[in-house]
Design a protein around this motif. Structure first.
Motif, PDB file in Angstrom:
ATOM      1  N   GLY A  74       0.822  -1.204   0.000  1.00 27.42           N
ATOM      2  CA  GLY A  74       0.000   0.000   0.000  1.00 27.42           C
ATOM      3  C   GLY A  74       0.852   1.248   0.000  1.00 27.42           C
ATOM      4  O   GLY A  74       2.065   1.204  -0.159  1.00 27.42           O
ATOM      5  N   GLY A  75       0.151   2.378   0.177  1.00 28.38           N
ATOM      6  CA  GLY A  75       0.828   3.654   0.330  1.00 28.38           C
ATOM      7  C   GLY A  75       0.958   4.501  -0.913  1.00 28.38           C
ATOM      8  O   GLY A  75       1.580   5.559  -0.863  1.00 28.38           O
ATOM      9  N   GLY A  76       0.362   4.071  -2.029  1.00 26.10           N
ATOM     10  CA  GLY A  76       0.577   4.838  -3.241  1.00 26.10           C
ATOM     11  C   GLY A  76      -0.661   5.296  -3.990  1.00 26.10           C
ATOM     12  O   GLY A  76      -0.584   6.189  -4.821  1.00 26.10           O
ATOM     13  N   TYR A  77      -1.809   4.689  -3.685  1.00 25.33           N
ATOM     14  CA  TYR A  77      -3.014   4.979  -4.474  1.00 25.33           C
ATOM     15  C   TYR A  77      -4.175   5.405  -3.598  1.00 25.33           C
ATOM     16  O   TYR A  77      -4.405   4.854  -2.521  1.00 25.33           O
ATOM     17  CB  TYR A  77      -3.438   3.733  -5.272  1.00 25.33           C
ATOM     18  CG  TYR A  77      -2.469   3.386  -6.369  1.00 25.33           C
ATOM     19  CD1 TYR A  77      -2.603   3.929  -7.640  1.00 25.33           C
ATOM     20  CD2 TYR A  77      -1.405   2.534  -6.128  1.00 25.33           C
ATOM     21  CE1 TYR A  77      -1.698   3.622  -8.643  1.00 25.33           C
ATOM     22  CE2 TYR A  77      -0.499   2.223  -7.129  1.00 25.33           C
ATOM     23  CZ  TYR A  77      -0.652   2.771  -8.379  1.00 25.33           C
ATOM     24  OH  TYR A  77       0.246   2.478  -9.368  1.00 25.33           O
ATOM     25  N   ALA A 108       8.610  -0.806  -1.361  1.00 25.02           N
ATOM     26  CA  ALA A 108       8.379  -1.259  -2.730  1.00 25.02           C
ATOM     27  C   ALA A 108       9.213  -0.370  -3.651  1.00 25.02           C
ATOM     28  O   ALA A 108       9.541   0.771  -3.304  1.00 25.02           O
ATOM     29  CB  ALA A 108       6.898  -1.141  -3.075  1.00 25.02           C
ATOM     30  N   ARG A 109       9.576  -0.904  -4.798  1.00 32.74           N
ATOM     31  CA  ARG A 109      10.357  -0.132  -5.772  1.00 32.74           C
ATOM     32  C   ARG A 109      10.136  -0.721  -7.146  1.00 32.74           C
ATOM     33  O   ARG A 109       9.552  -1.778  -7.304  1.00 32.74           O
ATOM     34  CB  ARG A 109      11.841  -0.154  -5.404  1.00 32.74           C
ATOM     35  CG  ARG A 109      12.458  -1.553  -5.438  1.00 32.74           C
ATOM     36  CD  ARG A 109      13.963  -1.491  -5.244  1.00 32.74           C
ATOM     37  NE  ARG A 109      14.596  -2.787  -5.207  1.00 32.74           N
ATOM     38  CZ  ARG A 109      14.911  -3.524  -6.286  1.00 32.74           C
ATOM     39  NH1 ARG A 109      14.637  -3.093  -7.498  1.00 32.74           N
ATOM     40  NH2 ARG A 109      15.508  -4.694  -6.147  1.00 32.74           N
ATOM     41  N   THR A 110      10.627  -0.028  -8.157  1.00 29.66           N
ATOM     42  CA  THR A 110      10.589  -0.528  -9.528  1.00 29.66           C
ATOM     43  C   THR A 110      11.870  -1.324  -9.783  1.00 29.66           C
ATOM     44  O   THR A 110      12.622  -1.618  -8.849  1.00 29.66           O
ATOM     45  CB  THR A 110      10.498   0.637 -10.529  1.00 29.66           C
ATOM     46  OG1 THR A 110      11.728   1.386 -10.462  1.00 29.66           O
ATOM     47  CG2 THR A 110       9.324   1.566 -10.224  1.00 29.66           C
ATOM     48  N   ALA A 118       7.162   6.146  -1.628  1.00 29.50           N
ATOM     49  CA  ALA A 118       6.181   6.045  -0.547  1.00 29.50           C
ATOM     50  C   ALA A 118       5.612   4.641  -0.352  1.00 29.50           C
ATOM     51  O   ALA A 118       5.241   4.280   0.752  1.00 29.50           O
ATOM     52  CB  ALA A 118       5.031   7.014  -0.810  1.00 29.50           C
ATOM     53  N   GLN A 119       5.517   3.861  -1.423  1.00 28.03           N
ATOM     54  CA  GLN A 119       4.872   2.558  -1.301  1.00 28.03           C
ATOM     55  C   GLN A 119       5.710   1.593  -0.468  1.00 28.03           C
ATOM     56  O   GLN A 119       6.927   1.549  -0.591  1.00 28.03           O
ATOM     57  CB  GLN A 119       4.598   1.960  -2.674  1.00 28.03           C
ATOM     58  CG  GLN A 119       3.519   2.702  -3.427  1.00 28.03           C
ATOM     59  CD  GLN A 119       3.132   2.001  -4.707  1.00 28.03           C
ATOM     60  OE1 GLN A 119       3.074   0.773  -4.773  1.00 28.03           O
ATOM     61  NE2 GLN A 119       2.869   2.792  -5.743  1.00 28.03           N
ATOM     62  N   PHE A 120       5.012   0.828   0.355  1.00 31.46           N
ATOM     63  CA  PHE A 120       5.659  -0.142   1.240  1.00 31.46           C
ATOM     64  C   PHE A 120       4.871  -1.436   1.195  1.00 31.46           C
ATOM     65  O   PHE A 120       3.742  -1.477   0.708  1.00 31.46           O
ATOM     66  CB  PHE A 120       5.727   0.394   2.679  1.00 31.46           C
ATOM     67  CG  PHE A 120       4.371   0.587   3.302  1.00 31.46           C
ATOM     68  CD1 PHE A 120       3.776  -0.427   4.048  1.00 31.46           C
ATOM     69  CD2 PHE A 120       3.669   1.767   3.117  1.00 31.46           C
ATOM     70  CE1 PHE A 120       2.512  -0.258   4.604  1.00 31.46           C
ATOM     71  CE2 PHE A 120       2.406   1.944   3.664  1.00 31.46           C
ATOM     72  CZ  PHE A 120       1.824   0.930   4.410  1.00 31.46           C
ATOM     73  N   PHE A 121       5.482  -2.502   1.703  1.00 32.95           N
ATOM     74  CA  PHE A 121       4.741  -3.758   1.811  1.00 32.95           C
ATOM     75  C   PHE A 121       5.072  -4.446   3.118  1.00 32.95           C
ATOM     76  O   PHE A 121       6.127  -4.212   3.721  1.00 32.95           O
ATOM     77  CB  PHE A 121       4.991  -4.680   0.609  1.00 32.95           C
ATOM     78  CG  PHE A 121       6.414  -5.124   0.397  1.00 32.95           C
ATOM     79  CD1 PHE A 121       6.892  -6.310   0.952  1.00 32.95           C
ATOM     80  CD2 PHE A 121       7.281  -4.365  -0.397  1.00 32.95           C
ATOM     81  CE1 PHE A 121       8.197  -6.728   0.730  1.00 32.95           C
ATOM     82  CE2 PHE A 121       8.586  -4.780  -0.624  1.00 32.95           C
ATOM     83  CZ  PHE A 121       9.048  -5.967  -0.056  1.00 32.95           C
ATOM     84  N   ILE A 122       4.135  -5.273   3.555  1.00 31.34           N
ATOM     85  CA  ILE A 122       4.316  -6.095   4.749  1.00 31.34           C
ATOM     86  C   ILE A 122       4.387  -7.539   4.275  1.00 31.34           C
ATOM     87  O   ILE A 122       3.469  -8.028   3.600  1.00 31.34           O
ATOM     88  CB  ILE A 122       3.168  -5.903   5.760  1.00 31.34           C
ATOM     89  CG1 ILE A 122       3.082  -4.437   6.208  1.00 31.34           C
ATOM     90  CG2 ILE A 122       3.357  -6.831   6.964  1.00 31.34           C
ATOM     91  CD1 ILE A 122       1.871  -4.103   7.073  1.00 31.34           C
ATOM     92  N   ASN A 123       5.476  -8.196   4.595  1.00 24.69           N
ATOM     93  CA  ASN A 123       5.652  -9.605   4.223  1.00 24.69           C
ATOM     94  C   ASN A 123       4.694 -10.466   5.039  1.00 24.69           C
ATOM     95  O   ASN A 123       4.649 -10.351   6.259  1.00 24.69           O
ATOM     96  CB  ASN A 123       7.092 -10.052   4.494  1.00 24.69           C
ATOM     97  CG  ASN A 123       8.079  -9.435   3.522  1.00 24.69           C
ATOM     98  OD1 ASN A 123       8.106  -9.786   2.355  1.00 24.69           O
ATOM     99  ND2 ASN A 123       8.884  -8.494   4.015  1.00 24.69           N
ATOM    100  N   VAL A 124       3.946 -11.348   4.362  1.00 28.16           N
ATOM    101  CA  VAL A 124       3.045 -12.266   5.069  1.00 28.16           C
ATOM    102  C   VAL A 124       3.615 -13.680   5.073  1.00 28.16           C
ATOM    103  O   VAL A 124       2.971 -14.612   5.542  1.00 28.16           O
ATOM    104  CB  VAL A 124       1.613 -12.236   4.485  1.00 28.16           C
ATOM    105  CG1 VAL A 124       1.012 -10.849   4.634  1.00 28.16           C
ATOM    106  CG2 VAL A 124       1.581 -12.712   3.053  1.00 28.16           C
ATOM    107  N   ALA A 125       4.815 -13.829   4.551  1.00 26.00           N
ATOM    108  CA  ALA A 125       5.559 -15.090   4.554  1.00 26.00           C
ATOM    109  C   ALA A 125       7.033 -14.727   4.639  1.00 26.00           C
ATOM    110  O   ALA A 125       7.408 -13.567   4.446  1.00 26.00           O
ATOM    111  CB  ALA A 125       5.274 -15.879   3.271  1.00 26.00           C
ATOM    112  N   TYR A 141      15.294  -5.794  -1.535  1.00 25.38           N
ATOM    113  CA  TYR A 141      14.313  -4.817  -1.069  1.00 25.38           C
ATOM    114  C   TYR A 141      14.633  -4.433   0.371  1.00 25.38           C
ATOM    115  O   TYR A 141      14.941  -5.293   1.189  1.00 25.38           O
ATOM    116  CB  TYR A 141      12.893  -5.396  -1.172  1.00 25.38           C
ATOM    117  CG  TYR A 141      12.462  -5.523  -2.605  1.00 25.38           C
ATOM    118  CD1 TYR A 141      11.650  -4.554  -3.196  1.00 25.38           C
ATOM    119  CD2 TYR A 141      12.908  -6.573  -3.401  1.00 25.38           C
ATOM    120  CE1 TYR A 141      11.279  -4.648  -4.531  1.00 25.38           C
ATOM    121  CE2 TYR A 141      12.548  -6.678  -4.733  1.00 25.38           C
ATOM    122  CZ  TYR A 141      11.742  -5.712  -5.285  1.00 25.38           C
ATOM    123  OH  TYR A 141      11.380  -5.793  -6.607  1.00 25.38           O
ATOM    124  N   ALA A 142      14.541  -3.146   0.668  1.00 26.71           N
ATOM    125  CA  ALA A 142      14.951  -2.604   1.956  1.00 26.71           C
ATOM    126  C   ALA A 142      13.904  -2.818   3.039  1.00 26.71           C
ATOM    127  O   ALA A 142      12.830  -2.220   3.010  1.00 26.71           O
ATOM    128  CB  ALA A 142      15.245  -1.113   1.819  1.00 26.71           C
TER     129      ALA A 142
END
Length: 185
Positions: A74-77, A108-110, A118-125, A141-142
């Motif tokens: 999330g974090g981008g839209y 998150a990145r390209t 701004a976009q980030f993610f939460i690992n679920v695994a 990925y940082a």
């Protein structure tokens, strides 16, 4: 001179102590998630994320990419799927020793390793293949934090039904909204 010695001692003591962990509360339509940031190992990424939080950037954004056995992003839209404007990207901090394990938060990145904004993610695994030493692109990925409260909410979000819509392939059918992000005291 005598009055400066206690001040100097306090400064030296503060410099030797680890940085206090900063927490951010993500109030979502599925419940609250609290993440603890690691500014010691990922200072630029943490500062970037905190600035977006303080600016209100994340308020009203969607979790627009949900992959059940991978991550939630999330974090981008906005809710109308228009992309929010961002500041300039930051340099990648993936060589920190932090790993993309279940419950960690990463940027998150390209394909450009220095494109995170701004976009980030939460690992679920456990996604060690995203770590710099294992990454196909050699960059990874940082990771800059971890969920300390609300992993049940993350689990709820990862299980929502998704659909393809326009350029989004894993968009929740019923929007999951990050209503407000706040820095915890």
């Amino acid at each position: 001179m005598k009055r400066f010695i206690p001040l100097l001692a306090a400064i030296l003591l503060a410099a030797s102590l680890p940085a206090m962990a900063q927490k951010v509360r993500l109030a979502t339509s599925a419940g609250d998630i609290v993440v603890e940031l690691d500014r010691e190992k990922a200072p630029k990424t943490t500062a970037n994320f905190l600035q977006y939080v303080r600016d209100g950037h994340y308020d009203g954004t969607l979790f627009h990419r949900v992959i059940e056995n991978f991550m939630i992003q999330g974090g981008g839209y906005k809710s109308d799927l228009s992309q929010k404007p961002t500041r300039a990207p930051i340099p990648l901090e993936s060589r920190t020793g932090l790993s993309n394990l279940r419950g960690t938060v990463a940027m998150a990145r390209t394909a450009d390793p220095n494109s995170a904004s701004a976009q980030f993610f939460i690992n679920v695994a456990d996604n060690a293949f995203l770590d710099q030493p294992n990454a196909r692109d050699g960059h990874g990925y940082a990771v800059f934090g971890r969920v300390v409260e609300g992993m049940d909410v993350v689990e709820k979000i990862r299980a929502v039904p998704t659909q393809a819509q326009g350029m989004h392939q894993n968009l929740p059918v019923k929007p999951v909204i990050l209503q407000k992000a706040t820095v915890e005291k």
